[in-house]
Design a protein around this motif. Sequence first.
Motif, PDB file in Angstrom:
ATOM      1  N   SER A  23      46.530  31.333  -8.630  1.00  0.00           N
ATOM      2  CA  SER A  23      46.963  31.088 -10.129  1.00  0.00           C
ATOM      3  C   SER A  23      45.596  30.461 -10.810  1.00  0.00           C
ATOM      4  CB  SER A  23      48.177  30.360 -10.224  1.00  0.00           C
ATOM      5  OG  SER A  23      48.647  30.668 -11.761  1.00  0.00           O
ATOM      6  N   CYS A  24      45.278  29.357 -10.437  1.00  0.00           N
ATOM      7  CA  CYS A  24      44.402  28.477 -11.344  1.00  0.00           C
ATOM      8  C   CYS A  24      42.964  28.504 -10.598  1.00  0.00           C
ATOM      9  CB  CYS A  24      44.925  27.107 -11.486  1.00  0.00           C
ATOM     10  SG  CYS A  24      44.799  26.108  -9.836  1.00  0.00           S
ATOM     11  N   HIS A  25      42.695  29.177  -9.285  1.00  0.00           N
ATOM     12  CA  HIS A  25      41.632  29.159  -8.547  1.00  0.00           C
ATOM     13  C   HIS A  25      40.968  27.846  -8.162  1.00  0.00           C
ATOM     14  CE1 HIS A  25      41.856  33.469  -9.686  1.00  0.00           C
ATOM     15  NE2 HIS A  25      41.938  33.074 -10.872  1.00  0.00           N
ATOM     16  N   GLN A  26      41.905  26.764  -8.073  1.00  0.00           N
ATOM     17  CA  GLN A  26      41.350  25.574  -7.460  1.00  0.00           C
ATOM     18  C   GLN A  26      41.350  25.609  -6.200  1.00  0.00           C
ATOM     19  OE1 GLN A  26      44.171  22.156  -8.720  1.00  0.00           O
ATOM     20  NE2 GLN A  26      43.352  21.155  -7.036  1.00  0.00           N
ATOM     21  N   LYS A  27      40.084  24.927  -5.608  1.00  0.00           N
ATOM     22  CA  LYS A  27      39.908  24.914  -4.302  1.00  0.00           C
ATOM     23  C   LYS A  27      40.538  23.668  -3.629  1.00  0.00           C
ATOM     24  CE  LYS A  27      36.191  28.157  -4.376  1.00  0.00           C
ATOM     25  NZ  LYS A  27      36.658  29.364  -3.580  1.00  0.00           N
ATOM     26  N   ALA A  28      41.134  23.585  -2.508  1.00  0.00           N
ATOM     27  CA  ALA A  28      41.484  22.353  -1.905  1.00  0.00           C
ATOM     28  C   ALA A  28      41.821  22.622  -0.549  1.00  0.00           C
ATOM     29  CB  ALA A  28      42.762  21.894  -2.545  1.00  0.00           C
ATOM     30  N   LYS A  29      42.282  21.432   0.210  1.00  0.00           N
ATOM     31  CA  LYS A  29      42.449  21.578   1.528  1.00  0.00           C
ATOM     32  C   LYS A  29      44.027  22.392   1.630  1.00  0.00           C
ATOM     33  CE  LYS A  29      40.366  17.759   3.505  1.00  0.00           C
ATOM     34  NZ  LYS A  29      40.524  16.475   4.329  1.00  0.00           N
ATOM     35  N   LYS A  30      44.079  23.333   2.884  1.00  0.00           N
ATOM     36  CA  LYS A  30      45.342  24.096   3.035  1.00  0.00           C
ATOM     37  C   LYS A  30      46.327  23.262   2.684  1.00  0.00           C
ATOM     38  CE  LYS A  30      47.108  26.771   7.059  1.00  0.00           C
ATOM     39  NZ  LYS A  30      46.818  27.322   8.432  1.00  0.00           N
ATOM     40  N   LEU A  35      49.169  29.044  -3.287  1.00  0.00           N
ATOM     41  CA  LEU A  35      49.555  28.619  -4.710  1.00  0.00           C
ATOM     42  C   LEU A  35      49.697  27.019  -4.596  1.00  0.00           C
ATOM     43  CD1 LEU A  35      52.508  30.608  -5.664  1.00  0.00           C
ATOM     44  CD2 LEU A  35      50.323  30.715  -7.006  1.00  0.00           C
ATOM     45  N   CYS A  36      48.910  26.533  -5.730  1.00  0.00           N
ATOM     46  CA  CYS A  36      49.355  24.898  -5.864  1.00  0.00           C
ATOM     47  C   CYS A  36      50.792  24.615  -5.937  1.00  0.00           C
ATOM     48  CB  CYS A  36      48.553  24.824  -7.130  1.00  0.00           C
ATOM     49  SG  CYS A  36      46.665  24.744  -7.359  1.00  0.00           S
ATOM     50  N   LYS A  37      50.943  23.330  -5.895  1.00  0.00           N
ATOM     51  CA  LYS A  37      52.401  22.866  -5.659  1.00  0.00           C
ATOM     52  C   LYS A  37      52.726  22.424  -7.359  1.00  0.00           C
ATOM     53  CE  LYS A  37      52.040  21.466  -1.039  1.00  0.00           C
ATOM     54  NZ  LYS A  37      52.298  20.353  -0.178  1.00  0.00           N
ATOM     55  N   LYS A  38      51.669  22.967  -8.144  1.00  0.00           N
ATOM     56  CA  LYS A  38      52.065  22.467  -9.624  1.00  0.00           C
ATOM     57  C   LYS A  38      52.962  23.562 -10.189  1.00  0.00           C
ATOM     58  CE  LYS A  38      47.591  22.158 -10.365  1.00  0.00           C
ATOM     59  NZ  LYS A  38      46.392  22.177 -11.026  1.00  0.00           N
ATOM     60  N   LYS A  39      53.863  23.037 -11.112  1.00  0.00           N
ATOM     61  CA  LYS A  39      54.934  24.100 -11.517  1.00  0.00           C
ATOM     62  C   LYS A  39      54.276  25.065 -12.302  1.00  0.00           C
ATOM     63  CE  LYS A  39      58.940  24.199 -14.778  1.00  0.00           C
ATOM     64  NZ  LYS A  39      59.964  23.629 -15.593  1.00  0.00           N
ATOM     65  N   GLN A  68      52.812  30.773 -13.674  1.00  0.00           N
ATOM     66  CA  GLN A  68      51.829  31.841 -14.169  1.00  0.00           C
ATOM     67  C   GLN A  68      51.630  32.889 -12.864  1.00  0.00           C
ATOM     68  OE1 GLN A  68      48.054  30.000 -14.676  1.00  0.00           O
ATOM     69  NE2 GLN A  68      47.249  31.880 -15.387  1.00  0.00           N
ATOM     70  N   ALA A  69      51.719  32.386 -11.716  1.00  0.00           N
ATOM     71  CA  ALA A  69      51.738  33.726 -10.776  1.00  0.00           C
ATOM     72  C   ALA A  69      52.694  34.829 -10.708  1.00  0.00           C
ATOM     73  CB  ALA A  69      51.589  32.973  -9.342  1.00  0.00           C
ATOM     74  N   PHE A  70      53.905  34.460 -11.246  1.00  0.00           N
ATOM     75  CA  PHE A  70      54.908  35.264 -11.206  1.00  0.00           C
ATOM     76  C   PHE A  70      55.236  35.938 -12.567  1.00  0.00           C
ATOM     77  CE2 PHE A  70      56.112  33.038  -7.427  1.00  0.00           C
ATOM     78  CZ  PHE A  70      56.595  34.178  -6.569  1.00  0.00           C
ATOM     79  N   LYS A 122      51.046  39.108 -17.349  1.00  0.00           N
ATOM     80  CA  LYS A 122      51.156  40.542 -18.078  1.00  0.00           C
ATOM     81  C   LYS A 122      50.341  41.617 -17.065  1.00  0.00           C
ATOM     82  CE  LYS A 122      51.392  39.211 -22.892  1.00  0.00           C
ATOM     83  NZ  LYS A 122      50.752  39.260 -24.031  1.00  0.00           N
ATOM     84  N   GLY A 123      51.086  42.600 -17.017  1.00  0.00           N
ATOM     85  CA  GLY A 123      50.475  43.635 -15.973  1.00  0.00           C
ATOM     86  C   GLY A 123      51.039  43.362 -14.489  1.00  0.00           C
ATOM     87  N   LYS A 124      50.196  43.261 -13.771  1.00  0.00           N
ATOM     88  CA  LYS A 124      50.417  42.862 -12.439  1.00  0.00           C
ATOM     89  C   LYS A 124      50.350  41.348 -12.208  1.00  0.00           C
ATOM     90  CE  LYS A 124      49.453  46.581  -9.044  1.00  0.00           C
ATOM     91  NZ  LYS A 124      48.888  47.047  -8.096  1.00  0.00           N
ATOM     92  N   ASN A 125      51.315  40.900 -11.639  1.00  0.00           N
ATOM     93  CA  ASN A 125      51.341  39.431 -11.544  1.00  0.00           C
ATOM     94  C   ASN A 125      50.505  39.063 -10.131  1.00  0.00           C
ATOM     95  OD1 ASN A 125      53.115  39.203  -9.326  1.00  0.00           O
ATOM     96  ND2 ASN A 125      54.963  39.376 -10.798  1.00  0.00           N
ATOM     97  N   ALA A 126      50.254  37.883  -9.942  1.00  0.00           N
ATOM     98  CA  ALA A 126      49.446  37.372  -8.986  1.00  0.00           C
ATOM     99  C   ALA A 126      50.145  37.996  -7.749  1.00  0.00           C
ATOM    100  CB  ALA A 126      48.966  36.071  -8.935  1.00  0.00           C
ATOM    101  N   VAL A 127      51.289  37.568  -7.491  1.00  0.00           N
ATOM    102  CA  VAL A 127      52.135  37.889  -6.248  1.00  0.00           C
ATOM    103  C   VAL A 127      52.089  39.306  -6.008  1.00  0.00           C
ATOM    104  CG1 VAL A 127      54.436  37.692  -5.099  1.00  0.00           C
ATOM    105  CG2 VAL A 127      53.565  35.835  -6.710  1.00  0.00           C
ATOM    106  N   GLN A 128      52.497  40.187  -6.617  1.00  0.00           N
ATOM    107  CA  GLN A 128      52.273  41.677  -6.770  1.00  0.00           C
ATOM    108  C   GLN A 128      50.858  42.093  -6.217  1.00  0.00           C
ATOM    109  OE1 GLN A 128      53.533  43.105 -10.513  1.00  0.00           O
ATOM    110  NE2 GLN A 128      55.687  43.485  -9.905  1.00  0.00           N
TER     111      GLN A 128
END
Length: 79
Positions: free
Chosen positions: A10-17, A45-49, A54-56, A59-65
Amino acid sequence: MKGQVRTCVSCHQKAKKSAFIRIVRTPTGKIKIDETKSEGRGMYLCKKKDCILQAFHRKGKNAVQYHLRKKSKAIFQST
């Protein structure tokens, strides 16, 4: 950053698994939150609400799809 680095779809933040929630489509086609290490195509996905919403709701195809190549309307099943 060393170790298992992942990227939020969703936000493209990089972090530990450990900083992410993993969502997986199993070989049988079910989409679920992965609490163990399930087989199948996964995404992080980040654990942020905001990231989860946003992932779901893009518009158009969402990140999950897009990342799981499966309609996100499937019922999530806990393990």
